[in-house]
Design a protein around this motif. Structure first.
Motif, PDB file in Angstrom:
ATOM      1  N   THR A 197       0.955  -1.277   0.032  1.00  0.00           N
ATOM      2  CA  THR A 197      -0.055   0.054   0.079  1.00  0.00           C
ATOM      3  C   THR A 197       0.612   1.199  -0.022  1.00  0.00           C
ATOM      4  N   LEU A 199       1.470   5.139   0.281  1.00  0.00           N
ATOM      5  CA  LEU A 199       0.912   6.455   0.619  1.00  0.00           C
ATOM      6  C   LEU A 199       1.589   7.679  -0.138  1.00  0.00           C
ATOM      7  N   GLU A 207       3.785  11.098   9.326  1.00  0.00           N
ATOM      8  CA  GLU A 207       2.659   9.975   9.015  1.00  0.00           C
ATOM      9  C   GLU A 207       3.118   8.710   8.544  1.00  0.00           C
ATOM     10  N   ARG A 208       3.973   8.681   7.481  1.00  0.00           N
ATOM     11  CA  ARG A 208       4.412   7.426   6.780  1.00  0.00           C
ATOM     12  C   ARG A 208       5.110   6.652   7.998  1.00  0.00           C
ATOM     13  N   LYS A 211       2.951   4.921   9.942  1.00  0.00           N
ATOM     14  CA  LYS A 211       2.312   3.728   9.492  1.00  0.00           C
ATOM     15  C   LYS A 211       3.203   2.467   9.576  1.00  0.00           C
ATOM     16  N   TYR A 212       4.435   2.670   9.553  1.00  0.00           N
ATOM     17  CA  TYR A 212       5.296   1.458   9.521  1.00  0.00           C
ATOM     18  C   TYR A 212       5.387   1.073  10.949  1.00  0.00           C
ATOM     19  N   GLN A 214       3.143   1.200  13.140  1.00  0.00           N
ATOM     20  CA  GLN A 214       1.820   0.495  13.357  1.00  0.00           C
ATOM     21  C   GLN A 214       1.825  -0.928  12.733  1.00  0.00           C
ATOM     22  N   ASN A 215       2.018  -1.102  11.548  1.00  0.00           N
ATOM     23  CA  ASN A 215       2.177  -2.292  10.979  1.00  0.00           C
ATOM     24  C   ASN A 215       2.634  -2.238   9.635  1.00  0.00           C
ATOM     25  N   MET A 219       3.091  -3.129   3.595  1.00  0.00           N
ATOM     26  CA  MET A 219       3.926  -1.770   3.204  1.00  0.00           C
ATOM     27  C   MET A 219       5.096  -1.880   2.139  1.00  0.00           C
ATOM     28  N   GLN A 225      10.814   0.442   7.360  1.00  0.00           N
ATOM     29  CA  GLN A 225      10.485  -0.944   7.681  1.00  0.00           C
ATOM     30  C   GLN A 225      11.864  -1.752   8.186  1.00  0.00           C
TER      31      GLN A 225
END
Length: 269
Positions: A197, A199, A207-208, A211-212, A214-215, A219, A225
């Motif tokens: 996904t 972004l 924000e990015r 996201k990494y 959280q999960n 990604m 990562q």
């Protein structure tokens, strides 16, 4: 079944199925490689020292041809076979029997000594998949071509299993909404190499990063990562562990990646 992995594009002139191959500069006929050798004089890759001077010279010539060619492993098509020479002075007569004229994707014609040595592209080679270990045939040509495709799409990070390959873009990367939508749509329609996904926005936005954190599953491969994986391993490790960031030489890319990793570590700690 073997041909099902080949591209199915058709030549508009002949109407025949077009098979593309990875162009190999080492196959150039002698009169074709002089300019490449000259161009690469200052780009030679360092070679490992050996006791044999001949081995060193051969590798230097090989490296010069590879580093100096802008067509390295670029897709090409065979235009026609070249006429075979039966001259007694021709030491390469056995090779020249398979000589051919090929055209790279940018329209440049090249004469090569052996068309049978060309490696055909498979359908996955046209995708630029995020993890090169999912390529059906992992070769130097398929790896570099995948990196080239992704680099042209501003996708500077590529995975090789747990290893992250980073190519310096020499510019700021911003993922626009349209590009993210297209990439997400292509990923959902193709199962090769996994789905992801994308972004929109700054490649290193907070924000990015969150996201990494959280999960990171599903990604796109990213520096965040790798940092999150390392941090998680440290937290849940049952033994004494440590993480280190090392760079062999100063540079824009290494400095930038180190800075992003340090920022991620400081924010979490």
């Amino acid at each position: 079944m073997a041909n099902s992995s080949r591209p199915t594009s058709v030549d508009v002139v002949t109407g025949k199925a077009k098979v593309e191959y990875f162009f190999d500069p080492l196959l150039l006929l002698p009169n074709e490689d002089a300019s490449a050798t000259t161009t690469a004089a200052v780009l030679r890759t360092p070679v490992k020292r050996t006791n044999s001077t001949n081995n060193v010279n051969e590798r230097e010539v090989r490296d010069a041809l590879l580093c100096g060619s802008k067509h390295l492993f670029m897709p090409c098509v065979i235009v026609k076979d070249l006429e075979h020479s039966n001259d007694d002075d021709d030491d390469d007569s056995a090779v020249n029997a398979n000589a051919a004229l090929v055209k790279t994707a940018d329209g440049v014609l090249h004469k090569i000594r052996d068309r049978t040595a060309l490696i055909p592209l498979l359908k996955e080679d046209y995708l630029g998949i995020p993890d090169v270990l999912h390529l059906p045939s992992v070769t130097e040509a398929s790896l570099l071509h995948a990196l080239r495709l992704r680099y042209d799409r501003d996708e500077i990070y590529t995975a090789a299993g747990p290893i992250l390959i980073s190519v310096n873009p020499y510019k700021s990367i911003t993922v626009n909404a349209a590009a993210a939508a297209i990439t997400n749509n292509n990923s959902s329609n193709d199962n090769e190499g996994g789905t992801s996904t994308v972004l929109a926005g700054d490649l290193y936005s907070e924000e990015r990063m969150l996201k990494y954190a959280q999960n990171a599953v599903g990604m796109p491969c990213h520096l965040f990562q790798v940092a999150d994986r390392a941090y998680t391993s440290l937290i849940f490790s049952t033994t004494t562990s440590s993480a280190s960031i090392a760079k062999s030489s100063p540079g824009i890319s290494s400095s930038n990646n180190s800075q992003k990793n340090n920022t991620r570590e400081n924010d979490d700690i």
